[in-house]
Design an enzyme around this catalytic site. Structure first.
Site, mmCIF file in Angstrom:
data_model
loop_
_atom_site.group_PDB
_atom_site.id
_atom_site.type_symbol
_atom_site.label_atom_id
_atom_site.label_comp_id
_atom_site.label_asym_id
_atom_site.label_seq_id
_atom_site.Cartn_x
_atom_site.Cartn_y
_atom_site.Cartn_z
ATOM 1 N N ALA A 115 7.454 -4.557 -5.729
ATOM 2 C CA ALA A 115 7.996 -4.795 -7.063
ATOM 3 C C ALA A 115 7.793 -6.254 -7.465
ATOM 4 O O ALA A 115 7.736 -7.157 -6.618
ATOM 5 C CB ALA A 115 9.478 -4.441 -7.098
ATOM 6 N N ARG A 117 9.594 -8.439 -8.601
ATOM 7 C CA ARG A 117 10.622 -9.419 -8.220
ATOM 8 C C ARG A 117 10.440 -9.922 -6.793
ATOM 9 O O ARG A 117 11.091 -10.880 -6.384
ATOM 10 C CB ARG A 117 12.014 -8.816 -8.403
ATOM 11 C CG ARG A 117 12.284 -7.594 -7.539
ATOM 12 C CD ARG A 117 13.655 -6.983 -7.843
ATOM 13 N NE ARG A 117 13.907 -5.788 -7.069
ATOM 14 C CZ ARG A 117 13.548 -4.576 -7.409
ATOM 15 N NH1 ARG A 117 12.876 -4.391 -8.537
ATOM 16 N NH2 ARG A 117 13.838 -3.530 -6.654
ATOM 17 N N TYR A 118 9.579 -9.256 -6.014
ATOM 18 C CA TYR A 118 9.385 -9.630 -4.626
ATOM 19 C C TYR A 118 8.097 -10.421 -4.379
ATOM 20 O O TYR A 118 7.968 -11.078 -3.348
ATOM 21 C CB TYR A 118 9.347 -8.380 -3.729
ATOM 22 C CG TYR A 118 10.634 -7.591 -3.743
ATOM 23 C CD1 TYR A 118 11.848 -8.185 -3.397
ATOM 24 C CD2 TYR A 118 10.637 -6.253 -4.102
ATOM 25 C CE1 TYR A 118 13.027 -7.464 -3.413
ATOM 26 C CE2 TYR A 118 11.818 -5.502 -4.117
ATOM 27 C CZ TYR A 118 13.015 -6.118 -3.777
ATOM 28 O OH TYR A 118 14.174 -5.412 -3.785
ATOM 29 N N ILE A 119 7.141 -10.336 -5.253
ATOM 30 C CA ILE A 119 5.848 -10.980 -5.020
ATOM 31 C C ILE A 119 5.701 -12.199 -5.918
ATOM 32 O O ILE A 119 6.372 -12.311 -6.955
ATOM 33 C CB ILE A 119 4.678 -9.999 -5.239
ATOM 34 C CG1 ILE A 119 4.714 -9.409 -6.653
ATOM 35 C CG2 ILE A 119 4.712 -8.911 -4.191
ATOM 36 C CD1 ILE A 119 3.570 -8.458 -6.943
#
Length: 854
Positions: A115, A117-119
């Site tokens: 997602a 928001r994680y990368i």
């Protein structure tokens, strides 16, 4: 209400009025121009262009969360966040414009990215150099009129051919295949040189391609792509490369489907793919491997065909252009952009030359004195104008009122320190730059060719062709060699990197190392090794950063920019957020580091402080001892040294470690040192303690023990070095065919020494690091004689300590069967060395007292 469709119940037909007649065309045009088809100018679709523009807005050299980039892009792109996020992942997976961090999916397996928001992502160095230039960018208002966005980005590279593009619009589609980075540059150079060139696709999934029907990427063309399949043995096939547009999951599904239909016969499939493809296809022993390979190509996705369709937006209309024509247009556009940049630079340089010349005339001829009696602004302007007129005939343009206004803004301090020679040198330097720019403009094609060659040399490594063209030429994909690299620093300008080979060498490093940097203004930053990274001007220290390193202590003295007071502190840096700037001062403007040292074992030196002369001040010099200062966190204010201005802070005396000695072990399995109690304990090491290393080839050296040190398999002595402890060596001298005994001390700690002669037959027999070693010699029985009894030799009595290069004394003239090491004789220092390491640690524990001198 003419736009509303008119429906009559008495009639089966429905009349469609202007809304459908006009709006459908508007919608089709919008989808073609604003969503699906890339522009010929920069090679981007609007969403990609807006993503890159948004990333440039956010760019500070550090990674940004993709979710943050998506939110920022929505200021320019009037569509949902999912479409933007997907587009970012597509760009990131092509590994050209976006430097990615985190799980960005796998084009080989088809795994999706994490997602947003994680990368994280940031622009690559290539993108920053090639894609952006605000001075040559045409701007327009964003969809809501709040922002400005580029009409097209000033891309100086055939980007649409490098990345490829695919889109479906209303009644129209485009499919431009990706091409090789280096081959595009070579083709651009050939075009500029007036030579013919050919371009063929190159895919990130590699594979074998047949481009005989490529048709320059136009309608009707076709590219056949095969997986690379080889026979490991008669029952196992290995698929090591897959066709573009497939992944290992879809490929395996097609093989299983073909097996179910009876097209091929297989026993089982194993997918071992990670960073590279490895699919094992197990076949029955009765089936020919060669026939199975042919069947895989015929009935599965091990061979696919792609029909290219090169469509781009030109002059706000879709056009079908071949890839050769696209490259020519892009290359010509690059030349135009380079010309525009040179013209802008020339204008800027000429303006600098103009004002520097005016400034020189204004100060050299003391025209500033003409305004002393003027009472009005108009009078001041006129007085300067009159004063300049006799001296401005050589200027290249008229003197404007703005020029005169700038002259009035020159500070008195600058006038008083004006150096005519330096001013003339600056003017001449500018004239040289102007001539160079004019030369480049006059030789624009040569300049453009050099530009493309520079791109290839900087970014072409690791981008060799991956897809093998079977019909035209056999091109093996070159493997990237992992090698050591070196770190360099430009202290004044504030850059570090592995590409700054003309600058100051710092240390050897690897591409996964983190680098810690400190600047004179008190800025600290940790960043990953890269080709070139800006830290901040006036770098005072840079080196490899080790996380959780509690032994490296930084000692600093700094002046606070707000109060002018001087502080000192000691701190370690154990963890940090990469690419984030930290203040080791109080962060006030004007703060400056006056003294800095990095101490790998917590050394605390003595520093001499010299104060600036001040009326009534008697004591202008005093010493500071850092060992009287406690080690705290990097964010502490520190202890005050003096409120008076410091003229100079200099090292007076090297310090010793204030940390406990570190116990070090040697793990013979991995041949490395450690502090985790694995292997043999070598001792407790202080800051200046060293390891003694002796190799079987007779090489002796000492080193500072580093956990990263790797030891060769021929090391025969590895122990804590005692500088005053003699080393005893017995060796076979190849030329004289005799055994020799020598004793010596190591005097040059940083130098490798050969302790045996360089004759090819010379070899090391025995070595001892005991104070009083004893050896036993067994002799060979001679014919007709009794065997000579064993001889015991006390090395201390046999030979005195001499230089390391000395030959030593002949051990015996008789033929020797064997030499044995016996229990050494007792020495008075042996008891002292056998004391427990904990006693040594307690005696050298760090002091916790603090200091305040003024």
């Amino acid at each position: 209400m003419s736009d509303i469709p008119e429906i009559t119940n008495n009639n089966d037909s429905i009349k469609i009025n202007g809304m459908y007649q006009d709006w459908f065309l508007d919608y089709a045009s919008y989808v073609i121009l604003e969503r699906a088809v890339p522009s010929v100018v920069d090679g981007f679709k609007p969403v990609h262009r807006r993503i890159l523009h948004a990333m440039k807005d956010l760019d500070d050299g550090r990674y940004n969360k993709v979710a943050n980039i998506v939110g920022h892009t929505m200021q320019y792109h009037p569509h949902g966040d999912a479409s933007i996020s997907d587009a970012i992942v597509q760009i990131g997976q092509k590994d050209l414009l976006i430097d990615t961090q985190g799980n960005w999916g796998n084009i080989l397996t088809g795994d999706s990215a994490a997602a947003s928001r994680y990368i994280e992502a940031r622009l690559t160095k290539f993108a920053l150099e090639v894609v952006f230039n605000p001075k040559t960018t045409e701007w327009q208002l964003s969809y809501d009129g709040r922002k400005k966005e580029p009409v097209n980005l000033p891309v100086k590279f055939p980007m649409v051919l490098a990345q490829g593009a695919e889109g479906i619009a209303v009644g129209l589609s485009t499919k431009i295949l990706p091409h090789n980075f280096n081959e595009l540059i070579e083709a651009s150079i050939k075009h500029l040189e007036g030579k013919k060139f050919k371009l063929f696709p190159d895919f990130p999934t590699a594979g074998i391609i047949d481009v005989s029907a490529y048709n320059d990427g136009l309608r009707g063309g076709k590219v056949r792509i095969r997986a690379k399949i080889s026979a490991r043995d008669k029952n196992t096939l290995v698929i090591s490369e897959i066709p573009y547009s497939t992944n290992t999951t879809s490929l395996i599904e097609s093989i299983l489907k073909a097996n179910d239909k009876g097209k091929i016969k297989i026993k089982k499939i194993e997918d071992n793919t990670s960073s590279s493809v490895e699919i094992l296809v197990h076949i029955p022993s009765s089936i020919s491997p060669d026939k199975t390979i042919d069947a895989l190509y015929a009935f599965t996705n091990c061979e696919v065909s792609i029909s290219p369709l090169s469509c781009v937006i030109t002059d706000d209309k879709p056009h079908f252009l071949g890839v050769s024509e696209l490259l020519k247009i892009s290359t010509n556009h690059t030349v135009d952009l380079l010309k525009a940049e040179l013209e802008i630079k020339l204008s800027e340089l000429e303006n600098q030359w103009h004002f520097l010349s005016l400034e020189k005339i204004f100060i050299e001829n003391r025209i500033y004195r003409d305004i002393e009696e003027e009472e009005t602004w108009e009078g001041v302007i006129q007085a300067i104008d009159r004063g300049l007129k006799p001296f401005i005939k050589h200027l290249k343009r008229q003197v404007t009122e703005d020029d005169i206004t700038r002259l009035t803004e020159i500070k008195i301090k600058r006038i008083s320190k004006f150096d005519l020679d330096k001013a003339q040198q600056k003017i001449e330097a500018l004239e040289g730059e102007i001539e160079q720019v004019k030369y480049n403009l006059a030789n624009l094609i040569t300049f453009a060719i050099d530009y493309f060659k520079n791109l290839k040399s900087k970014y072409g490594k690791g981008r060799e062709r991956q897809s093998e063209i079977r019909l035209f030429e056999d091109i093996e994909a070159s493997k990237v060699v992992i090698r050591n690299t070196k770190l360099y620093v430009n202290r004044k300008e504030g850059f570090i990197g592995t590409s700054l080979k003309k600058e100051e060498y710092v240390t050897d490093c690897s591409d996964i190392d983190d680098i810690i940097c400190f600047t004179e203004s008190g800025l600290m930053m940790v960043t990953k090794v890269d080709t070139k990274t800006f830290i901040g001007k006036n770098i005072i220290y840079t080196n490899i950063f080790k996380r959780k390193d509690k032994r490296t202590i930084y000692n600093i003295i700094y002046r606070d920019g707000k109060t002018g007071h001087n502080f000192m502190k000691r701190f370690s840096v154990t963890s940090i957020t990469r690419d984030r700037a930290y203040d080791i001062t109080q962060g006030k403007a004007g703060s400056k580091v006056l003294y800095f040292s990095a101490n790998p074992n917590g050394e605390a030196e003595v520093v001499n402080i010299q104060l600036r002369q001040k009326k009534g001040l008697k004591k202008l010099k005093f010493d500071l001892d850092f060992k009287d200062l406690a080690i705290k966190g990097r964010g502490v204010k520190g202890n005050i040294v003096t409120k008076l201005p410091i003229k100079r802070a200099e090292l007076k005396e090297e310090g010793v470690s204030t940390l406990k000695p570190r116990k070090i072990w040697f793990d013979d399995t991995v041949r490395r040192l450690n502090t985790d109690e694995r292997g043999e304990l070598l001792g407790a090491f202080k800051g200046n303690d060293r390891l003694l290393i002796v190799r079987q080839n007779g090489i002796v050296k000492t080193i500072i023990p580093e956990i990263t040190t790797h030891f060769e398999n021929d090391v025969i002595v590895l122990e804590k070095w005692q500088p005053k402890k003699p080393i005893s060596v017995i060796y076979w001298e190849g030329e004289k065919q005799r055994y020799y005994l020598k004793r010596f001390l190591i005097e040059q700690t940083d130098k490798e020494e050969q302790v045996i002669t360089d004759h090819p037959d010379s070899q090391l027999e025995l070595i001892s690091t005991d104070y009083r070693p004893q050896i036993e010699i067994e002799f060979i029985k001679q014919k007709g004689k009794d065997r000579k009894p064993n001889q015991i030799i006390n090395a201390e009595e046999f030979i005195a300590i001499k230089g390391i290069k000395a030959q030593g004394n002949q051990l015996t003239a008789d033929k020797v069967k064997q030499i044995n090491a016996l229990e050494p004789l007792k020495h008075e220092l042996d008891d002292m060395e056998s004391k427990d390491f904990n006693d040594e640690s307690e005696n050298n524990s760090s002091h916790e007292s603090q200091v305040s001198l003024f």
